[in-house]
Design a protein around this motif. Sequence first.
Motif, PDB file in Angstrom:
ATOM      1  N   LYS A   1       0.998  -0.968  -0.016  1.00 29.35           N
ATOM      2  CA  LYS A   1       0.141   0.524  -0.262  1.00 29.35           C
ATOM      3  C   LYS A   1       0.688   1.820   0.228  1.00 29.35           C
ATOM      4  O   LYS A   1       1.802   1.775   0.522  1.00 29.35           O
ATOM      5  CB  LYS A   1      -0.837  -0.190   1.129  1.00 29.35           C
ATOM      6  CG  LYS A   1      -1.699  -1.201   0.962  1.00 29.35           C
ATOM      7  CD  LYS A   1      -2.724  -1.229   1.724  1.00 29.35           C
ATOM      8  CE  LYS A   1      -3.841  -2.079   2.229  1.00 29.35           C
ATOM      9  NZ  LYS A   1      -4.737  -2.233   3.048  1.00 29.35           N
ATOM     10  N   LYS A   2       0.569   2.396  -1.084  1.00 25.05           N
ATOM     11  CA  LYS A   2       2.047   3.398  -1.426  1.00 25.05           C
ATOM     12  C   LYS A   2       1.354   4.284  -0.348  1.00 25.05           C
ATOM     13  O   LYS A   2       0.009   4.641  -0.337  1.00 25.05           O
ATOM     14  CB  LYS A   2       1.649   3.683  -2.846  1.00 25.05           C
ATOM     15  CG  LYS A   2       2.739   2.701  -3.315  1.00 25.05           C
ATOM     16  CD  LYS A   2       2.760   3.218  -5.073  1.00 25.05           C
ATOM     17  CE  LYS A   2       3.287   1.831  -6.002  1.00 25.05           C
ATOM     18  NZ  LYS A   2       3.800   2.631  -7.162  1.00 25.05           N
ATOM     19  N   GLY A   3       1.967   4.577   0.235  1.00 26.98           N
ATOM     20  CA  GLY A   3       1.539   6.302   0.671  1.00 26.98           C
ATOM     21  C   GLY A   3       0.703   5.983   1.936  1.00 26.98           C
ATOM     22  O   GLY A   3      -0.552   6.552   2.089  1.00 26.98           O
ATOM     23  N   TRP A   4       1.227   5.082   2.721  1.00 25.93           N
ATOM     24  CA  TRP A   4       0.218   4.242   4.093  1.00 25.93           C
ATOM     25  C   TRP A   4       0.364   5.455   4.865  1.00 25.93           C
ATOM     26  O   TRP A   4      -0.669   4.933   5.448  1.00 25.93           O
ATOM     27  CB  TRP A   4       0.333   3.262   4.312  1.00 25.93           C
ATOM     28  CG  TRP A   4       1.729   2.902   4.465  1.00 25.93           C
ATOM     29  CD1 TRP A   4       3.510   2.642   3.427  1.00 25.93           C
ATOM     30  CD2 TRP A   4       1.908   2.914   5.854  1.00 25.93           C
ATOM     31  NE1 TRP A   4       4.122   2.925   4.471  1.00 25.93           N
ATOM     32  CE2 TRP A   4       3.520   3.471   6.201  1.00 25.93           C
ATOM     33  CE3 TRP A   4       1.548   3.045   7.560  1.00 25.93           C
ATOM     34  CZ2 TRP A   4       4.241   3.023   7.377  1.00 25.93           C
ATOM     35  CZ3 TRP A   4       2.387   2.939   8.067  1.00 25.93           C
ATOM     36  CH2 TRP A   4       3.679   3.318   8.380  1.00 25.93           C
ATOM     37  N   ARG A   5       1.539   6.313   4.979  1.00 23.89           N
ATOM     38  CA  ARG A   5       1.565   6.723   5.877  1.00 23.89           C
ATOM     39  C   ARG A   5       0.429   7.847   6.274  1.00 23.89           C
ATOM     40  O   ARG A   5      -0.149   8.624   5.009  1.00 23.89           O
ATOM     41  CB  ARG A   5       2.788   7.752   6.221  1.00 23.89           C
ATOM     42  CG  ARG A   5       4.032   6.637   6.676  1.00 23.89           C
ATOM     43  CD  ARG A   5       5.330   7.045   6.548  1.00 23.89           C
ATOM     44  NE  ARG A   5       5.452   7.750   5.384  1.00 23.89           N
ATOM     45  CZ  ARG A   5       6.746   8.406   4.728  1.00 23.89           C
ATOM     46  NH1 ARG A   5       7.623   8.797   6.434  1.00 23.89           N
ATOM     47  NH2 ARG A   5       7.040   9.127   3.535  1.00 23.89           N
TER      48      ARG A   5
END
Length: 449
Positions: free
Chosen positions: A442-446
């Motif tokens: 999952k990209k950009g999960w933060r």
Amino acid sequence: MVAVAILAAGRGTRMKSEYPKVLHELGGKSLVERALLSCASVNPSKQLAIVGYQSERVKASLTNYENLEFVEQKEQLGTGHAIQQLLPHLQDFQGDLLVLNGDVPLLRSQTIAKLWETHKKHQNAATLLTAQLPNPRGYGRVFCDNNSYVQQIVEDRDCTTAQKQNCRINGGIYCFNWQQLAKILPDLKADNDQKEYYITDVFAMMQPVMAVDVEDYQEITGINDRRQLASAYQILQQRVKDAWMAAGVTLIDPDSITIDDTVTLHPDTIIEPQTHLRGETEIGSGCRIGPGSLIENSTIAENVTVLYSVVSESEIEAGTRVGPYAHLRGQVKVGKSCRVGNFVELKKTSLGEKTNVAHLSYLGDTTVGDRVNIGAGTITANYDGVNKHPTAIDDGTKIGANSVLVAPVTLGKEVTIAAGSTITEDVEDDSLAIARCRQTVKKGWRLQS
């Protein structure tokens, strides 16, 4: 015909132990067992152990000796009193009586045989084992004529300056004509400061009495405290190691190695420093054991290497490499040309030929075929909290790294288990098993601040 009596009634207060002195171990056997085994060469018709202190514990320790009779000495009133207890047990016996001490464990069987043969050859009333000590201070001296017949026994404190130059001492091991001895035993008196009955008092009433010098005076070493026990172990070890080196075994640093006298070694094997061989162990030719290994009650075939590892109650076939830091225990069987590597533990497991368990794995209650490769970090989960369950892995199978095989489970031939799998069901021949979650990215999960 000969009977053997082992004096094993004393407590041994200087051992500072709750155990009877004769039950302390020396090289894997109790002191009293070693005394019994030293008599095997004379094939005794009767064996008797005179017991007293914690007699039930002593009896329980000797249950494997089926023909051993136990004689109670309820009060410990000296060696003569101990032998008096034999009178009802040997009432109809016609032969010779060998008397040994249960705390003298280093006697060689050939020494006992020589004592008895000398006794029979000369038709002696009594024959005693003596030793020529380099420093006999504190020991009673035995004085003989030129034919080794005993003329006098004098306690150290009673010896003149000239008599103290005699280095022959009484070893406390005797052979008697029993019928002659039985007539004298009731007449023994406790006319001494200790108020005890001494078996040595009978020599003045028996003729002829002969002395037999032991070839190695260390054989008559008695054990009274822990320091003497440690010294006896060093003597035993020196005997064992000298014998194996003479037989073609290399000991790299003998002083750091220990080998029980029940161990069998074959020529051209090398034992490295800090290695300890115990129990009923046999090691074939061309092996390299150690450094830093413990092998006990195990059989190792030829050309095996065991490095920094522990092997117990197991069998290893030819050409296998074990270690470093492997642990094989509890009826493990390893086939030919296997590799059991770093930090691997095997318990009640068999490996076929040319199988590798190279590192960081645990296999318990497992049967593994030939040419199997067990990847790093593989374990068999064999315990459900109540029972142990088996795992079977057939020929040619490959287990990927960091896998868990949850028993009971069977893997067929030529199976491949994908790395990181947890296998809970059987896998058929020629199959690939993958039992792990599909990777998700999952990209950009933060979270945004």
